[in-house]
Design a protein around this motif. Sequence first.
Motif, PDB file in Angstrom:
ATOM      1  N   ASN A 197      -3.068  47.884 -15.595  1.00 30.81           N
ATOM      2  CA  ASN A 197      -4.222  46.987 -15.664  1.00 30.81           C
ATOM      3  C   ASN A 197      -5.521  47.768 -15.586  1.00 30.81           C
ATOM      4  OD1 ASN A 197      -5.728  44.424 -15.444  1.00 30.81           O
ATOM      5  ND2 ASN A 197      -6.174  45.227 -13.406  1.00 30.81           N
ATOM      6  N   ARG A 198      -5.598  48.671 -14.605  1.00 32.08           N
ATOM      7  CA  ARG A 198      -6.847  49.425 -14.436  1.00 32.08           C
ATOM      8  C   ARG A 198      -6.743  50.798 -15.060  1.00 32.08           C
ATOM      9  NH1 ARG A 198     -10.964  47.574 -11.598  1.00 32.08           N
ATOM     10  NH2 ARG A 198     -10.447  46.111  -9.959  1.00 32.08           N
ATOM     11  N   LEU A 199      -7.840  51.242 -15.629  1.00 35.15           N
ATOM     12  CA  LEU A 199      -7.947  52.656 -15.999  1.00 35.15           C
ATOM     13  C   LEU A 199      -8.323  53.428 -14.726  1.00 35.15           C
ATOM     14  CD1 LEU A 199      -9.680  52.479 -19.487  1.00 35.15           C
ATOM     15  CD2 LEU A 199      -7.386  53.312 -18.975  1.00 35.15           C
ATOM     16  N   TYR A 250      -6.397  35.560 -15.761  1.00 29.62           N
ATOM     17  CA  TYR A 250      -5.295  36.539 -15.786  1.00 29.62           C
ATOM     18  C   TYR A 250      -5.332  37.436 -14.557  1.00 29.62           C
ATOM     19  CZ  TYR A 250      -4.161  41.495 -16.535  1.00 29.62           C
ATOM     20  OH  TYR A 250      -3.786  42.802 -16.340  1.00 29.62           O
ATOM     21  N   TYR A 251      -6.508  38.067 -14.286  1.00 27.64           N
ATOM     22  CA  TYR A 251      -6.575  39.084 -13.228  1.00 27.64           C
ATOM     23  C   TYR A 251      -6.735  38.449 -11.834  1.00 27.64           C
ATOM     24  CZ  TYR A 251      -8.536  42.672 -10.198  1.00 27.64           C
ATOM     25  OH  TYR A 251      -8.779  43.491  -9.116  1.00 27.64           O
ATOM     26  N   ARG A 252      -7.835  37.664 -11.689  1.00 23.76           N
ATOM     27  CA  ARG A 252      -8.053  37.078 -10.360  1.00 23.76           C
ATOM     28  C   ARG A 252      -7.014  36.001 -10.081  1.00 23.76           C
ATOM     29  NH1 ARG A 252     -13.738  37.405 -11.624  1.00 23.76           N
ATOM     30  NH2 ARG A 252     -13.993  35.174 -11.927  1.00 23.76           N
ATOM     31  N   HIS A 268       3.026  49.828 -16.051  1.00 28.25           N
ATOM     32  CA  HIS A 268       2.915  49.793 -14.594  1.00 28.25           C
ATOM     33  C   HIS A 268       2.459  48.452 -14.042  1.00 28.25           C
ATOM     34  CE1 HIS A 268       3.483  54.123 -13.853  1.00 28.25           C
ATOM     35  NE2 HIS A 268       3.116  54.179 -15.126  1.00 28.25           N
ATOM     36  N   ASP A 269       3.206  48.006 -13.051  1.00 30.30           N
ATOM     37  CA  ASP A 269       2.781  47.007 -12.076  1.00 30.30           C
ATOM     38  C   ASP A 269       2.790  45.554 -12.531  1.00 30.30           C
ATOM     39  OD1 ASP A 269       2.510  47.008  -9.417  1.00 30.30           O
ATOM     40  OD2 ASP A 269       0.474  47.767  -9.334  1.00 30.30           O
ATOM     41  N   TYR A 270       2.501  44.725 -11.529  1.00 32.41           N
ATOM     42  CA  TYR A 270       2.747  43.283 -11.629  1.00 32.41           C
ATOM     43  C   TYR A 270       1.799  42.558 -12.582  1.00 32.41           C
ATOM     44  CZ  TYR A 270      -1.235  43.226  -8.466  1.00 32.41           C
ATOM     45  OH  TYR A 270      -2.481  43.410  -7.926  1.00 32.41           O
TER      46      TYR A 270
HETATM   47  O1  F6P Z   1      -1.169  49.809  -5.677  1.00 34.76           O
HETATM   48  C1  F6P Z   1      -1.328  48.435  -5.667  1.00 34.76           C
HETATM   49  C2  F6P Z   1      -2.491  47.983  -6.515  1.00 34.76           C
HETATM   50  O2  F6P Z   1      -2.361  46.639  -6.637  1.00 34.76           O
HETATM   51  C3  F6P Z   1      -2.590  48.533  -7.902  1.00 34.76           C
HETATM   52  O3  F6P Z   1      -1.763  47.925  -8.800  1.00 34.76           O
HETATM   53  C4  F6P Z   1      -4.010  48.241  -8.157  1.00 34.76           C
HETATM   54  O4  F6P Z   1      -4.539  48.948  -9.228  1.00 34.76           O
HETATM   55  C5  F6P Z   1      -4.649  48.629  -6.864  1.00 34.76           C
HETATM   56  O5  F6P Z   1      -3.733  48.231  -5.900  1.00 34.76           O
HETATM   57  C6  F6P Z   1      -6.047  48.124  -6.637  1.00 34.76           C
HETATM   58  O6  F6P Z   1      -6.179  46.772  -6.903  1.00 34.76           O
HETATM   59  P1  F6P Z   1      -7.148  46.234  -8.024  1.00 34.76           P
HETATM   60  O7  F6P Z   1      -6.788  46.912  -9.297  1.00 34.76           O
HETATM   61  O8  F6P Z   1      -6.932  44.759  -8.047  1.00 34.76           O
HETATM   62  O9  F6P Z   1      -8.534  46.607  -7.576  1.00 34.76           O
END
Ligand code: F6P
Length: 523
Positions: free
Chosen positions: A56-58, A124-126, A180-182
């Motif tokens: 999700n995040r870069l 989607y995200y929040r 990666h990830d949920y």
């Molecule tokens: O490691 C758990 C996690 O949820 C990552 O998937 C996520 O990038 C990180 O913590 C920080 O959360 P967010 O991307 O919502 O700021």
Amino acid sequence: MTGPARNSPAQGSTAQSGTARRIPAQSNRSSQAQSGTAKSARATPGDDRPVIAVSNRLPVQRGEDGGWELSPGGLVTALRPVMATHPGAWVGWDGGTKGMPATLPDSTVRLLPIALSAAQVRDYYRGFANATMWPLLHNAIEKPRFERPWWHAYQEANHIFAERAVAAAEEQPDAIIWVHDYHLMLVPQLIRHRRPVEPIGFFLHVPWPSPDIYARLPWREQILWGLLGADVVAFHTDEYRLNFLRSCVRQLGDFGLEVRGSSVLLPDGRTVVTSTAPISIDAGEFASFATEPEVKDGTGAIEEQFAGRLLLLGADRLDYTKGIIERLLAVEMLLERNPEMRTSVAFLQLAVPSRDDVREYRQLRGTVEQHVGRINGRFTQPGSDVPVHYLYRGLSPQQLAAYYAAADALLVTPLIDGMNLVCKEYVTVQQAAGGSGALVLSEFTGAAVELSQAVLCNPFDVEGLSYRIDQAIALKPEARRKALAAMAEQVRVHDVHAWVSGQLALIAARGASVPVPPAGNPR
Ligand code: F6P
Ligand code: ADP
């Protein structure tokens, strides 16, 4: 009180003040790994191939000062140094900022940013990621919210990420795709439809709950089919992996899916392998921080600030899974029981702002700040410094390392945490700095499986937790050093480079070709 009683000198003396997670230059270890020699020493089949990471995040985001800094969270901490040593690309949300650098700093990895609309970010995200899946996967310790529009936005966003990954794979046909990830659990299947023979891996950075809790999700079947598009689905611990297998049998058994040993046999004849692979840190990089002059200066300044007091530290994203309230209440009990500690002990909580536009996170911040204020109101002695210090901000890894080196004990008390990297960072820095710090670690973290020499605690039992802190403080220095050495060695050997090599080798070997032992379904 919502801020430090006095300015922390470390803020000005380590890294750039006001800078959050400054992007570290490649560690010796990482930059060596880029060279042919170090790489061939650790070569595995997967190491030779480019990697397309999808998360999700870069790893970088725009900081408050307008510069680029590391994004928060364990996923980025772990993946950033290893991605920097592999050719390839990283697909992720741009976080709403423009002008993202074309490559990961100090590497050739292309950053492929995805722009999402405000409505997509909200739903989607929040919404689905952080108010449905996050609480659900964390044993529903906050009630998951189920909203149809969020589910639709999740599907839409997953399509966007999958399309972008497919486009990147078309440019690099020999690449391994690693999701990666949920946030992105539908992506493996979406990519599989488009690239049927590509090796696809999925790693879940959070826990998988018991099948009973998972079954509450209205879209439980779709999410499982989404994940099973991968060749390898991996988890931090055996407990999460077995919970996942049991969920597969319970939800999809009637569709002809079977579980044999650690593999899932799909009705279409494909086999998906599950794997247990505890994530870790770049131990070499964190150990090297301990000897950097700016970190040492920072440690010195923190030690001066807390001179005459034993320093207990907490460092987390401000998240309700982290047990920060329970930690504060336990510290309060400690001070209540031991009046002399009101002037001889300090507890410092570092909290990185996180998801503050999600209701539960806003409420948590208010509650934490009320507790900090109340405890200091109760126990600050006239003419003396406050016992509880609280910094609500992101810090650079070097700034954090300065706190790790200065702290006499780290309190890691999540109610549930997939892994927890902060404790691995602490033991690594303490050991490298020649310290004798104690680790109080919740038994409900993935890390507790590996760091069994810690003072393990049950944070749901707040009074018990306060006694565990007492016990950690009272440990003899030799006992602490022995425990620290064992834990630091565990992290050094099982570092993130070993984790990534293992995962890429497994994915590259195509999970589907791994022989499936005859065994019954887990119930
Ligand atoms: O490691 C758990 C996690 O949820 C990552 O998937 C996520 O990038 C990180 O913590 C920080 O959360 P967010 O991307 O919502 O700021
Ligand atoms: P999560 O992924 O849930 O956030 P982890 O413990 O696995 O939990 O990872 C948290 C990461 O955030 C660690 O790498 C740690 O260094 C970092 N971190 C913790 N506190 C801060 C802070 N105040 N500022 C910046 N980063 C922090």
